[in-house]
Design an enzyme around this catalytic site. Structure first.
Site, short mmCIF file in Angstrom:
data_model
loop_
_atom_site.label_atom_id
_atom_site.label_comp_id
_atom_site.label_asym_id
_atom_site.label_seq_id
_atom_site.Cartn_x
_atom_site.Cartn_y
_atom_site.Cartn_z
N LYS A 1 -11.94 32.48 -60.36
CA LYS A 1 -12.05 31.95 -58.99
C LYS A 1 -11.75 33.06 -58.00
CE LYS A 1 -10.15 28.10 -56.20
NZ LYS A 1 -9.20 26.98 -56.17
N SER B 1 -7.31 20.74 -57.30
CA SER B 1 -8.47 21.63 -57.30
C SER B 1 -8.93 22.14 -58.65
CB SER B 1 -8.21 22.83 -56.40
OG SER B 1 -8.47 22.48 -55.07
N SER C 1 -11.21 22.37 -54.95
CA SER C 1 -11.79 23.57 -54.39
C SER C 1 -12.36 24.53 -55.42
CB SER C 1 -10.75 24.31 -53.55
OG SER C 1 -9.70 24.79 -54.39
N1 GLN Z 1 -8.58 19.01 -51.93
C1 GLN Z 1 -7.21 19.36 -51.68
C2 GLN Z 1 -7.10 20.11 -50.38
O1 GLN Z 1 -8.10 20.29 -49.75
C3 GLN Z 1 -6.66 20.14 -52.82
C4 GLN Z 1 -7.04 21.55 -52.81
C5 GLN Z 1 -6.44 22.35 -53.89
O2 GLN Z 1 -5.90 21.83 -54.87
N2 GLN Z 1 -6.48 23.64 -53.70
O3 GLN Z 1 -6.06 20.53 -49.98
#
Ligand code: GLN
Length: 482
Positions: free
Chosen positions: A72, A171, A147
């Site tokens: 990532k 995420s 994400s």
């Molecule tokens: N969707 C969540 C957010 O936007 C989690 C994101 C994540 O785990 N990095 O904060």
């Protein structure tokens, strides 16, 4: 079967018997990326020459010897770009390897390729990337989740044998669920975050995406351990997370939290998860109803704590030390303001503003402090539940992958995508998402994810339970047609 279709364990057998070389493994992945990634768009960049060079000297006798792993774009790999999918870090080159990358290399793996994501890991669909939209390999008109959408999509599309992502509120698990692969969030403190671009430091964890549960354990073996560069990493002895795989789950107790089986879940998701629970019963596990009474507050608490921490962490992007810098500022404040206005995307700005607000004097007690107190109550809910059960079972996501563009104008609806994953980060416990079936939507067949949550540092129990289900069902063998 073609080489790119193998999982890590299968690839290792061929590498160790020298039927396949590490160079051929990289070439197989490169070939697959060339044919399918124009449609999936999971990769932001890759340095194939460098990976081939590294492969030519890889030691296949090491635990992950010669296995390419995609990363990532929020984890530093020395000499490669690391943008967090943000314009503010466009052109930035990492000067060092993150600890997880050092550990992968020590295990013989080869980091290969940079994966798309929501900008600074803020989002649930990967649509917040400043550079490109990644597609769900099961239906190219749909999102892969986020994400870590790139990390999930490339593993599901056989464009990587495994990948790394980060999980602050879901995420890793949510995109794994939506793309039909295995995604593990280790317990807080298991894995060093040194070299991970920080989003919310009390929640962030790095973890693996794989095609099956055994591979997840193998990657976790390589990633874990105390790191003097991350004071939150725990001083624990090395563990073999595959040690419980294949052991009978008879008599293990699995909790079904009543607050997680509610109206609003897609009926097909609900049916798949309930069928999985039946399957666990038939494997001899005991299903027990448990209650996590503060579940309703998890999303609200998360969006206070995570944004507060993000507003502090993202203060470093000032255009002085790295990344984008505005042209011709008039004053220092003008320099900061313009650099950040130009460099950050809309969602990141929204989070910084929210986070700054909840930390500001006069509001700190009302929002931030109160959220921290409710966070403790959420933690205690899990402690109580885990006195009765070995693990908790629930859907990973209330729904399957939605269409690209469907939610972009509704941040609140987007935030609800993580309703079942966020509490685990707030409580610091571990969790995994594994495939548990499919739902039909407008003629597409879309994966459903099953989430298992475990006590802090009981990854091996969660992996054992996940593996028992996986091996007794066909889902992990299914692949999208691309
Ligand atoms: N969707 C969540 C957010 O936007 C989690 C994101 C994540 O785990 N990095 O904060």
């Amino acid at each position: 079967m073609e080489l790119h279709q193998l999982n890590i364990s299968e690839l290792q057998v061929l590498l160790r018997s020298r039927e396949v070389t590490p160079v051929e493994a990289i070439q197989a992945i490169e070939g697959r990326i060339t044919t399918t990634d124009t449609r999936v768009r999971g990769y932001l960049s890759r340095d194939t020459e460098k990976a081939l060079r590294e492969a030519s000297t890889a030691d296949v006798s090491k635990p992950l010897g010669g296995v390419p792993i995609a990363i990532k774009d929020v984890i530093n790999v020395r000499g490669e770009s690391c943008s967090a999918a943000s314009k503010i870090l466009k052109g930035y080159t990492a000067p060092y390897d993150a600890t997880v990358i050092q550990r992968l290399r020590a295990a013989g793996a080869i980091p290969f390729g940079r994966l798309n994501m929501d900008e600074f890991a803020m989002g649930s669909s990967t649509e917040n990337s400043a550079f490109q939209k990644t597609a769900n390999p099961w239906d190219l008109n749909r999102i892969p989740g986020g994400s870590s959408g790139g990390s999930a999509a490339v593993v599901a599309a056989d464009e990587a044998f495994g990948s790394l992502g980060s999980d602050t509120g879901g995420s890793i698990r949510q995109p794994a669920a939506l793309c039909g692969c295995v995604g593990m969030k280790p317990s807080y403190g298991r894995v060093s975050r040194f070299g991970l671009i920080a989003f919310a430091s009390s929640l962030d964890q790095i973890g693996p995406f794989t095609k099956n549960v055994r591979d997840s354990a193998l990657l976790l073996n390589a990633l874990c351990g105390k790191d003097p560069m991350d004071s939150t990493s725990l001083p624990l002895p090395a563990e073999d997370f595959s040690r419980e795989l294949g052991r009978d789950i008879k008599g293990l107790r699995i909790g079904m939290p009543k607050e997680y089986f509610i109206d609003g879940i897609d009926p097909q998701v609900n049916a798949a998860v309930r069928a999985a629970i039946k399957q666990y019963e038939s494997l001899g596990a005991e299903i027990v109803e448990v209650s996590l009474p503060h579940t309703d507050y998890a999303v609200a608490v998360y969006y206070i704590v995570a944004t507060a921490e993000a507003s502090a962490n993202l203060a470093r992007f000032d255009g002085v030390r790295y990344g984008h810098r505005t042209d011709n500022p008039q004053t220092l404040l003008d320099h900061y303001g313009k650099t950040r206005a130009e460099g950050f995307g809309e969602e990141v700005k929204r989070r910084i503003i929210l986070g700054t607000y909840v930390l500001s004097s006069g509001y700190y007690d009302a929002y931030y402090l109160r959220a921290q107190k409710v966070r403790t109550l959420i933690q205690q809910d899990f402690e109580k539940a885990f006195q009765k059960v070995d693990a908790i079972i629930c859907p990973t996501s209330p729904e399957v992958a939605f269409k690209i563009g469907e939610r972009t104008n509704d941040p609140l609806k987007m935030y609800l995508a993580d309703i079942f994953t966020i509490a685990a980060n707030l409580a610091g416990i571990c969790g995994i998402s594994i495939p548990c079936g499919f739902a039909e939507k407008d003629g597409s067949r879309l994966p459903v994810g099953l989430q298992l949550l475990g006590k802090p540092l009981e990854e091996s129990r969660v992996l054992q339970l996940a593996h028992a289900y996986e091996q007794s069902t066909p889902w992990h063998r299914e692949r999208p047609r691309l």
